[in-house]
Structure formats: structure tokens, C-alpha cells
Scaffold this motif. Structure first.
Motif, PDB file in Angstrom:
ATOM      1  N   ARG A 187      44.067  52.393  41.256  1.00 55.75           N
ATOM      2  CA  ARG A 187      45.515  52.477  41.146  1.00 55.75           C
ATOM      3  C   ARG A 187      46.034  53.894  40.962  1.00 55.75           C
ATOM      4  O   ARG A 187      47.230  54.140  41.072  1.00 55.75           O
ATOM      5  CB  ARG A 187      45.987  51.593  39.987  1.00 55.75           C
ATOM      6  N   GLN A 215      44.368  56.877  34.928  1.00 56.53           N
ATOM      7  CA  GLN A 215      44.237  55.632  34.202  1.00 56.53           C
ATOM      8  C   GLN A 215      42.856  55.031  34.441  1.00 56.53           C
ATOM      9  O   GLN A 215      42.237  55.257  35.480  1.00 56.53           O
ATOM     10  CB  GLN A 215      45.317  54.639  34.655  1.00 56.53           C
ATOM     11  N   THR A 217      39.996  52.358  35.397  1.00 55.07           N
ATOM     12  CA  THR A 217      39.968  51.520  36.601  1.00 55.07           C
ATOM     13  C   THR A 217      39.337  50.152  36.357  1.00 55.07           C
ATOM     14  O   THR A 217      38.973  49.458  37.298  1.00 55.07           O
ATOM     15  CB  THR A 217      39.211  52.235  37.735  1.00 55.07           C
ATOM     16  N   PHE A 219      39.724  46.219  35.307  1.00 56.79           N
ATOM     17  CA  PHE A 219      40.834  45.293  35.541  1.00 56.79           C
ATOM     18  C   PHE A 219      40.493  43.915  35.007  1.00 56.79           C
ATOM     19  O   PHE A 219      39.314  43.560  34.832  1.00 56.79           O
ATOM     20  CB  PHE A 219      41.201  45.217  37.031  1.00 56.79           C
ATOM     21  N   LYS A 220      41.524  43.148  34.727  1.00 53.34           N
ATOM     22  CA  LYS A 220      41.385  41.787  34.230  1.00 53.34           C
ATOM     23  C   LYS A 220      41.605  40.797  35.377  1.00 53.34           C
ATOM     24  O   LYS A 220      42.504  40.989  36.207  1.00 53.34           O
ATOM     25  CB  LYS A 220      42.407  41.514  33.125  1.00 53.34           C
ATOM     26  N   ASP A 223      45.028  39.439  36.050  1.00 51.82           N
ATOM     27  CA  ASP A 223      46.013  40.306  36.686  1.00 51.82           C
ATOM     28  C   ASP A 223      45.929  40.278  38.209  1.00 51.82           C
ATOM     29  O   ASP A 223      46.769  40.889  38.886  1.00 51.82           O
ATOM     30  CB  ASP A 223      45.832  41.746  36.206  1.00 51.82           C
ATOM     31  N   LEU A 224      44.925  39.595  38.747  1.00 43.83           N
ATOM     32  CA  LEU A 224      44.748  39.551  40.204  1.00 43.83           C
ATOM     33  C   LEU A 224      45.527  38.374  40.773  1.00 43.83           C
ATOM     34  O   LEU A 224      44.999  37.279  40.958  1.00 43.83           O
ATOM     35  CB  LEU A 224      43.260  39.428  40.561  1.00 43.83           C
ATOM     36  N   PRO A 235      40.681  45.411  43.176  1.00 47.48           N
ATOM     37  CA  PRO A 235      40.649  46.871  43.049  1.00 47.48           C
ATOM     38  C   PRO A 235      39.223  47.414  42.974  1.00 47.48           C
ATOM     39  O   PRO A 235      38.343  46.812  42.355  1.00 47.48           O
ATOM     40  CB  PRO A 235      41.392  47.133  41.733  1.00 47.48           C
ATOM     41  N   SER A 237      36.772  50.220  41.391  1.00 48.80           N
ATOM     42  CA  SER A 237      36.763  50.963  40.134  1.00 48.80           C
ATOM     43  C   SER A 237      36.193  52.368  40.306  1.00 48.80           C
ATOM     44  O   SER A 237      36.744  53.349  39.806  1.00 48.80           O
ATOM     45  CB  SER A 237      35.948  50.214  39.074  1.00 48.80           C
ATOM     46  N   ALA A 270      36.380  42.623  30.785  1.00 46.68           N
ATOM     47  CA  ALA A 270      37.095  43.043  31.993  1.00 46.68           C
ATOM     48  C   ALA A 270      36.137  43.064  33.173  1.00 46.68           C
ATOM     49  O   ALA A 270      34.961  42.701  33.059  1.00 46.68           O
ATOM     50  CB  ALA A 270      37.728  44.415  31.773  1.00 46.68           C
ATOM     51  N   SER A 271      36.646  43.506  34.322  1.00 50.89           N
ATOM     52  CA  SER A 271      35.860  43.553  35.553  1.00 50.89           C
ATOM     53  C   SER A 271      35.693  44.995  36.006  1.00 50.89           C
ATOM     54  O   SER A 271      36.586  45.836  35.827  1.00 50.89           O
ATOM     55  CB  SER A 271      36.554  42.743  36.652  1.00 50.89           C
ATOM     56  N   TYR A 272      34.559  45.257  36.643  1.00 44.96           N
ATOM     57  CA  TYR A 272      34.235  46.592  37.137  1.00 44.96           C
ATOM     58  C   TYR A 272      33.696  46.467  38.551  1.00 44.96           C
ATOM     59  O   TYR A 272      32.832  45.630  38.822  1.00 44.96           O
ATOM     60  CB  TYR A 272      33.199  47.259  36.228  1.00 44.96           C
TER      61      TYR A 272
END
Length: 337
Positions: A187, A215, A217, A219-220, A223-224, A235, A237, A270-272
């Protein structure tokens, strides 16, 4: 529900990924190394129960020139800069099977548990370059689906835009042609509109490999949320950049940054999403494979301590769609149960 996820996607291209940069000056040994490395990478993935998405240029599916011509679309990209076209490259340089075709490697990918065959478009299509059109892009995607379905019986569902040229106006076309998820860029501003390669963006992307400059990278999954009539955007990372032969500190710091980010994702539930090109390993195969094994060991530790799951892009999209499955069900993919 899993606590955290780890996704790997690879942009599988061989020469199709850099033909417009190197022309006919490419080193054949570089791609010979890549061909040898892919089975090794797959072996490491299978041993460590790693699921990954191989976003593959559709032209690699062909066996020979006749098959390549048969599946190539009638409507080809009309870039203003003709050297960007794979078809123009072939007109000038011909088709070298050693660097442009790889159906046997695609079969190895499909035969390895947990691996998803995805798309990197048929002709390494640049959607943000002047001269091409949405209809040409649609025909390109259709060509990839046709050769994949007819040769391997696989409908491609995950897409990665070449050079990270994500054209948001083309996303509805992706979904209409069967692609339910697309890898998006980090992002941060220096990953946006990557066709405009000003020095500031390059500098910030390089610096971010060593220390945070934007920020985070991670993500949860919650949020997708895809927009109507568009695929899910997953996204990226971090890119695993190539080994530096001359700077061991560079290698150590950038690998530590990835491991720290993986750990942060695991702890934060979270996800990576890590990605790279298989040919990046060809500059220093032994060192690159050693780094991959080190990353796999780190993931194993995070899996044991935090329950982190390895998911390919298709799995992650299903999970984001609330189609949850357990850790034991994931392991059954690799055990053949």
C-alpha cells in the motif's frame, strides 16, 4: 479459525520476464540454472509443507513454436513502444525453447502437493503502458486460460500483473475471465504506478528492504473485501530480492527484515505475503537455496509456536471468504489423505 497466515507467490517467467530489457544478449546459463532450481524449490516446499502460487507466463506452457502460435491470441498488444511486445521480440529473435518454453516444469509444479498454478498473463502483458487496450488484455487472459485448460486441465484462478502494473480499470475483466483473486502491490506510495520509475520510488523500495520507511505491509483477512464485480485483491508484503555476491551485510539485513515481519504477522494474528522470481535465485543458487531453507525453518518455528498456516493465493481467498479450514485439514493436503 487460524491465527495467522503465510503466503508465497512466485512470478515464473524465464526470458519472457526480461526480454524487453536484455533483447538477445541474455545469458543462457542463467536460465539453465533457473530450470535446475525450480525442482529444488518445489522439493523444499514439499518437505516443509509449504503451499505457494506459481504465477506463470502462459507462453511457457507451449511445447514448441507451432503450439505457441496456435494459442497466441489474434488481438495482440499494440504498445506504442514496440520492443515491449513479446510478439515483436519473437519476430526479431525467434523462439529458443531453452528459455521460452517450460511445460515439463509446469507439470512438476502441478505434481507437487499444495502448489497452485496461477497466471502472469499470456504474453507478460503490461496494462499501464500506452497503446494497449482492454480488449487486447481480455484476449491475452483468454489465451492463458485456454492453453492451461486444454494442456493441463487447470482453470487458472490467481493472477499477478507483470511488473506489478496493476490497472484497476481492468479488474472486472480479470473476474469475467475466471480470475477470482489478484496480487496487489504494497500500500505504500512507492509501490504504486510502477511504470513511472522515478528515482525516489526506486530508492524508497530499496531502502525498505533494510528498515521501515513506510507503513507496515502485514494485513488482516477481515480487511480483504472485494468490490462488486472485481476479484479479491491480496496485498503483497515483501519481495525476496536477489542475493548480493559482494555484500554479505546486505543479504543478512534484508533476510532478517523478512523474518522479523513474518514473526510480527504471527504474533499479531495477521497475514504475510512474500514473493519473488525463480530466476532471481540463479545468480547465486547455493546461497539462495540456503536462504530459502532458513526462511522455511523460521516458518516452522512460527507454525509450532503461533499456529501460522501456509496458504497459496487461492486458499487465502477462500479463507477470506469465511471458508475456514483447520490446521489438520491443511496437513492432509501434503499427506494425501
Amino acid at each position: 479459525m487460524p491465527s495467522s497466515t503465510f503466503t508465497i507467490s512466485l512470478d515464473f517467467e524465464l526470458l519472457w520476464g526480461i526480454f524487453d530489457k536484455v533483447g538477445n544478449t541474455y545469458d543462457p546459463h542463467y536460465f539453465a540454472n533457473t530450470r535446475k532450481l525450480i525442482p529444488e524449490i518445489l522439493e523444499v516446499f514439499e518437505k516443509n509443507e509449504i503451499k505457494a502460487t506459481w504465477a506463470t507466463v502462459g507462453m511457457l506452457f507451449a511445447e514448441n513454436e507451432a503450439e505457441w502460435r496456435h494459442y497466441s491470441p489474434v488481438h495482440k498488444p499494440s504498445y506504442r513502444t514496440s520492443k515491449l511486445s513479446a510478439y515483436e521480440f519473437v519476430k526479431k529473435n525467434g523462439l529458443d525453447p531453452a528459455v521460452l518454453f517450460a511445460p515439463e516444469l509446469i507439470k512438476k509444479i502441478l505434481d507437487t502437493p499444495g502448489q497452485e498454478l496461477g497466471s502472469h498473463t499470456f504474453a507478460h502483458f503490461y496494462t499501464l503502458v500506452r497503446g494497449q487496450s482492454p480488449e487486447q488484455f481480455r484476449h491475452d487472459l483468454q489465451a492463458s486460460q485456454r492453453i492451461s485448460q486444454e494442456k493441463f486441465g487447470v482453470t487458472l484462478k490467481s493472477l499477478v500483473f507483470p511488473r506489478n502494473h496493476l490497472n484497476e480499470l481492468y479488474l472486472p475483466i480479470c473476474l469475467e475471465e475466471g480470475y477470482t483473486q489478484v496480487r496487489s502491490n504494497p500500500r505504500n506510495w512507492y509501490w504504486q504506478e510502477t511504470q513511472y520509475e522515478d528515482l525516489s520510488k526506486k530508492w524508497f523500495r530499496s531502502a525498505d528492504c533494510f528498515f521501515p520507511v513506510g507503513q507496515h505491509t502485514l494485513f488482516k483477512l477481515d480487511d480483504l473485501n472485494p468490490l462488486p464485480k472485481e476479484p479479491l485483491l491480496i496485498p503483497a508484503s515483501r519481495i525476496l530480492r536477489p542475493i548480493s555476491k559482494s555484500n554479505t551485510l546486505f543479504n543478512t539485513v534484508r533476510l532478517k527484515r523478512i523474518k522479523n515481519e513474518m514473526s510480527a504477522a504471527a504474533k499479531a494474528q495477521a497475514s504475510y505475503h512474500l514473493w519473488w522470481h525463480p530466476h532471481n535465485f540463479a545468480t547465486n543458487p547455493a546461497a539462495a537455496m540456503a536462504e530459502l531453507r532458513e526462511l522455511m525453518l523460521h516458518f516452522q518455528q512460527l507454525r509450532e509456536k503461533f499456529g501460522m498456516l501456509s496458504l497459496n493465493m487461492e486458499d487465502l481467498a477462500e479463507l477470506a471468504g469465511k471458508k475456514f479450514f483447520s490446521f489438520s485439514e491443511q496437513r492432509s493436503v501434503f499427506s494425501g489423505q
